[in-house]
Design a protein around this motif. Structure first.
Motif, PDB file in Angstrom:
ATOM      1  N   LEU A  17       6.211  24.433  -1.063  1.00 26.34           N
ATOM      2  CA  LEU A  17       5.531  25.433  -1.882  1.00 26.34           C
ATOM      3  C   LEU A  17       4.442  26.134  -1.077  1.00 26.34           C
ATOM      4  CD1 LEU A  17       5.264  23.473  -5.239  1.00 26.34           C
ATOM      5  CD2 LEU A  17       6.992  25.151  -4.556  1.00 26.34           C
ATOM      6  N   ALA A  18       3.768  25.403  -0.210  1.00 29.82           N
ATOM      7  CA  ALA A  18       2.745  26.010   0.646  1.00 29.82           C
ATOM      8  C   ALA A  18       3.379  27.051   1.568  1.00 29.82           C
ATOM      9  CB  ALA A  18       2.026  24.936   1.448  1.00 29.82           C
ATOM     10  N   LEU A  19       4.532  26.729   2.127  1.00 30.11           N
ATOM     11  CA  LEU A  19       5.246  27.673   2.990  1.00 30.11           C
ATOM     12  C   LEU A  19       5.649  28.915   2.197  1.00 30.11           C
ATOM     13  CD1 LEU A  19       6.698  28.488   5.622  1.00 30.11           C
ATOM     14  CD2 LEU A  19       8.672  27.161   4.805  1.00 30.11           C
ATOM     15  N   LEU A  20       6.133  28.711   1.000  1.00 29.53           N
ATOM     16  CA  LEU A  20       6.545  29.839   0.153  1.00 29.53           C
ATOM     17  C   LEU A  20       5.343  30.726  -0.192  1.00 29.53           C
ATOM     18  CD1 LEU A  20       8.925  31.178  -1.253  1.00 29.53           C
ATOM     19  CD2 LEU A  20       8.614  29.588  -3.158  1.00 29.53           C
ATOM     20  N   ARG A  21       4.204  30.113  -0.496  1.00 24.61           N
ATOM     21  CA  ARG A  21       2.986  30.899  -0.764  1.00 24.61           C
ATOM     22  C   ARG A  21       2.595  31.730   0.459  1.00 24.61           C
ATOM     23  NH1 ARG A  21       0.828  29.634  -5.583  1.00 24.61           N
ATOM     24  NH2 ARG A  21       1.221  27.525  -6.296  1.00 24.61           N
ATOM     25  N   ASP A  22       2.667  31.111   1.641  1.00 26.19           N
ATOM     26  CA  ASP A  22       2.343  31.842   2.875  1.00 26.19           C
ATOM     27  C   ASP A  22       3.285  33.025   3.070  1.00 26.19           C
ATOM     28  OD1 ASP A  22       0.242  30.133   3.439  1.00 26.19           O
ATOM     29  OD2 ASP A  22       1.376  28.943   4.916  1.00 26.19           O
ATOM     30  N   GLN A  23       4.565  32.815   2.775  1.00 24.91           N
ATOM     31  CA  GLN A  23       5.535  33.895   2.908  1.00 24.91           C
ATOM     32  C   GLN A  23       5.207  35.037   1.946  1.00 24.91           C
ATOM     33  OE1 GLN A  23       9.082  31.579   2.212  1.00 24.91           O
ATOM     34  NE2 GLN A  23       9.617  31.597   4.384  1.00 24.91           N
ATOM     35  N   VAL A  24       4.855  34.687   0.712  1.00 28.47           N
ATOM     36  CA  VAL A  24       4.509  35.703  -0.290  1.00 28.47           C
ATOM     37  C   VAL A  24       3.271  36.475   0.159  1.00 28.47           C
ATOM     38  CG1 VAL A  24       3.644  36.033  -2.646  1.00 28.47           C
ATOM     39  CG2 VAL A  24       5.618  34.555  -2.243  1.00 28.47           C
ATOM     40  N   LEU A  44       3.266  34.846  -6.885  1.00 25.99           N
ATOM     41  CA  LEU A  44       2.486  33.611  -6.800  1.00 25.99           C
ATOM     42  C   LEU A  44       2.488  32.858  -8.125  1.00 25.99           C
ATOM     43  CD1 LEU A  44      -0.497  34.948  -4.659  1.00 25.99           C
ATOM     44  CD2 LEU A  44       1.317  33.390  -3.900  1.00 25.99           C
ATOM     45  N   GLU A  45       2.430  33.584  -9.231  1.00 32.39           N
ATOM     46  CA  GLU A  45       2.505  32.940 -10.543  1.00 32.39           C
ATOM     47  C   GLU A  45       3.875  32.296 -10.763  1.00 32.39           C
ATOM     48  OE1 GLU A  45       1.409  36.021 -13.290  1.00 32.39           O
ATOM     49  OE2 GLU A  45      -0.725  35.830 -12.808  1.00 32.39           O
ATOM     50  N   SER A  46       4.915  32.933 -10.258  1.00 32.60           N
ATOM     51  CA  SER A  46       6.267  32.386 -10.403  1.00 32.60           C
ATOM     52  C   SER A  46       6.421  31.078  -9.630  1.00 32.60           C
ATOM     53  CB  SER A  46       7.315  33.393  -9.927  1.00 32.60           C
ATOM     54  OG  SER A  46       7.407  34.465 -10.834  1.00 32.60           O
ATOM     55  N   ILE A  47       5.715  30.947  -8.529  1.00 25.49           N
ATOM     56  CA  ILE A  47       5.769  29.678  -7.794  1.00 25.49           C
ATOM     57  C   ILE A  47       5.279  28.549  -8.694  1.00 25.49           C
ATOM     58  CG2 ILE A  47       4.818  28.350  -5.860  1.00 25.49           C
ATOM     59  CD1 ILE A  47       4.785  30.988  -4.250  1.00 25.49           C
ATOM     60  N   ASP A  48       4.187  28.801  -9.429  1.00 28.57           N
ATOM     61  CA  ASP A  48       3.673  27.779 -10.344  1.00 28.57           C
ATOM     62  C   ASP A  48       4.616  27.561 -11.522  1.00 28.57           C
ATOM     63  OD1 ASP A  48       1.387  27.472  -8.755  1.00 28.57           O
ATOM     64  OD2 ASP A  48       0.318  29.049  -9.836  1.00 28.57           O
ATOM     65  N   THR A  49       5.146  28.642 -12.067  1.00 30.89           N
ATOM     66  CA  THR A  49       6.040  28.550 -13.224  1.00 30.89           C
ATOM     67  C   THR A  49       7.327  27.801 -12.893  1.00 30.89           C
ATOM     68  OG1 THR A  49       5.182  30.638 -14.097  1.00 30.89           O
ATOM     69  CG2 THR A  49       7.333  29.904 -14.926  1.00 30.89           C
ATOM     70  N   TYR A  50       7.892  28.088 -11.739  1.00 31.45           N
ATOM     71  CA  TYR A  50       9.195  27.535 -11.365  1.00 31.45           C
ATOM     72  C   TYR A  50       9.092  26.448 -10.309  1.00 31.45           C
ATOM     73  CZ  TYR A  50      10.937  31.437 -14.046  1.00 31.45           C
ATOM     74  OH  TYR A  50      11.194  32.321 -15.070  1.00 31.45           O
ATOM     75  N   TRP A  85      20.778  32.513  -1.610  1.00 34.37           N
ATOM     76  CA  TRP A  85      19.393  32.946  -1.504  1.00 34.37           C
ATOM     77  C   TRP A  85      18.507  31.825  -0.990  1.00 34.37           C
ATOM     78  CZ3 TRP A  85      19.564  35.086  -7.098  1.00 34.37           C
ATOM     79  CH2 TRP A  85      20.147  36.361  -7.093  1.00 34.37           C
ATOM     80  N   ASN A  86      17.602  32.173  -0.081  1.00 34.78           N
ATOM     81  CA  ASN A  86      16.592  31.200   0.322  1.00 34.78           C
ATOM     82  C   ASN A  86      15.514  31.168  -0.761  1.00 34.78           C
ATOM     83  OD1 ASN A  86      14.693  33.304   0.798  1.00 34.78           O
ATOM     84  ND2 ASN A  86      15.364  33.524   2.910  1.00 34.78           N
ATOM     85  N   ASP A  87      14.506  30.340  -0.591  1.00 30.83           N
ATOM     86  CA  ASP A  87      13.484  30.194  -1.630  1.00 30.83           C
ATOM     87  C   ASP A  87      12.780  31.515  -1.941  1.00 30.83           C
ATOM     88  OD1 ASP A  87      13.986  27.490  -1.951  1.00 30.83           O
ATOM     89  OD2 ASP A  87      12.286  26.841  -0.732  1.00 30.83           O
ATOM     90  N   LEU A  88      12.435  32.283  -0.912  1.00 30.58           N
ATOM     91  CA  LEU A  88      11.731  33.543  -1.137  1.00 30.58           C
ATOM     92  C   LEU A  88      12.610  34.537  -1.889  1.00 30.58           C
ATOM     93  CD1 LEU A  88       9.246  35.300  -0.798  1.00 30.58           C
ATOM     94  CD2 LEU A  88      10.097  35.939   1.479  1.00 30.58           C
ATOM     95  N   GLU A  89      13.859  34.631  -1.509  1.00 29.03           N
ATOM     96  CA  GLU A  89      14.774  35.554  -2.192  1.00 29.03           C
ATOM     97  C   GLU A  89      14.978  35.140  -3.653  1.00 29.03           C
ATOM     98  OE1 GLU A  89      17.559  36.879   1.585  1.00 29.03           O
ATOM     99  OE2 GLU A  89      17.910  34.937   0.629  1.00 29.03           O
ATOM    100  N   ALA A  90      15.147  33.846  -3.886  1.00 25.55           N
ATOM    101  CA  ALA A  90      15.324  33.351  -5.257  1.00 25.55           C
ATOM    102  C   ALA A  90      14.060  33.610  -6.080  1.00 25.55           C
ATOM    103  CB  ALA A  90      15.672  31.867  -5.238  1.00 25.55           C
ATOM    104  N   LEU A  91      12.897  33.396  -5.463  1.00 23.34           N
ATOM    105  CA  LEU A  91      11.636  33.652  -6.154  1.00 23.34           C
ATOM    106  C   LEU A  91      11.516  35.115  -6.551  1.00 23.34           C
ATOM    107  CD1 LEU A  91       8.824  32.466  -6.971  1.00 23.34           C
ATOM    108  CD2 LEU A  91       8.016  33.311  -4.755  1.00 23.34           C
ATOM    109  N   GLN A  92      11.889  36.009  -5.661  1.00 22.71           N
ATOM    110  CA  GLN A  92      11.838  37.433  -5.968  1.00 22.71           C
ATOM    111  C   GLN A  92      12.776  37.776  -7.119  1.00 22.71           C
ATOM    112  OE1 GLN A  92      12.641  38.778  -1.928  1.00 22.71           O
ATOM    113  NE2 GLN A  92      10.574  39.588  -1.793  1.00 22.71           N
ATOM    114  N   GLN A  93      13.938  37.182  -7.137  1.00 24.62           N
ATOM    115  CA  GLN A  93      14.903  37.469  -8.203  1.00 24.62           C
ATOM    116  C   GLN A  93      14.398  37.012  -9.562  1.00 24.62           C
ATOM    117  OE1 GLN A  93      17.705  39.330  -8.027  1.00 24.62           O
ATOM    118  NE2 GLN A  93      17.038  39.755  -5.946  1.00 24.62           N
ATOM    119  N   VAL A  94      13.874  35.788  -9.644  1.00 21.28           N
ATOM    120  CA  VAL A  94      13.401  35.314 -10.949  1.00 21.28           C
ATOM    121  C   VAL A  94      12.155  36.078 -11.391  1.00 21.28           C
ATOM    122  CG1 VAL A  94      14.435  33.017 -10.752  1.00 21.28           C
ATOM    123  CG2 VAL A  94      12.057  33.347 -10.074  1.00 21.28           C
ATOM    124  N   THR A  95      11.319  36.468 -10.441  1.00 24.14           N
ATOM    125  CA  THR A  95      10.122  37.237 -10.780  1.00 24.14           C
ATOM    126  C   THR A  95      10.499  38.611 -11.323  1.00 24.14           C
ATOM    127  OG1 THR A  95       8.852  36.055  -9.085  1.00 24.14           O
ATOM    128  CG2 THR A  95       7.934  38.146  -9.875  1.00 24.14           C
TER     129      THR A  95
END
Length: 70
Positions: free
Chosen positions: A7-14, A28-34, A50-60
């Motif tokens: 999750l820390a890596l994903l936050r840095d990417q965002v 960033l809110e979606s990281i907490d939600t999901y 999808w990697n984590d960042l791509e999946a996060l963008q899709q759900v957001t």
């Protein structure tokens, strides 16, 4: 409590994305939600998945579309 490294890596990417502040905040809110769903995903994905960042963008984006519906 220390954040999970994934999750820390994903936050840095965002935070490094060239996007506006509103979208960055939503990501960033979606990281907490999901959180649980992100951690349950396979760390290594196959070609075409999808990697984590791509999946996060899709759900957001999906969540934003749902909120904008009348």
């Amino acid at each position: 409590m220390q954040e999970h490294p994934r999750l820390a890596l994903l936050r840095d990417q965002v935070l490094s994305l060239p996007v506006d502040a509103q979208y960055r905040t939503a990501l960033l809110e979606s990281i907490d939600t999901y959180r649980d769903q992100i951690l349950a995903r396979p760390f290594y994905v196959s070609c075409g998945e999808w990697n984590d960042l791509e999946a996060l963008q899709q759900v957001t984006l999906g969540d934003a579309m749902e909120r904008s519906r009348p």
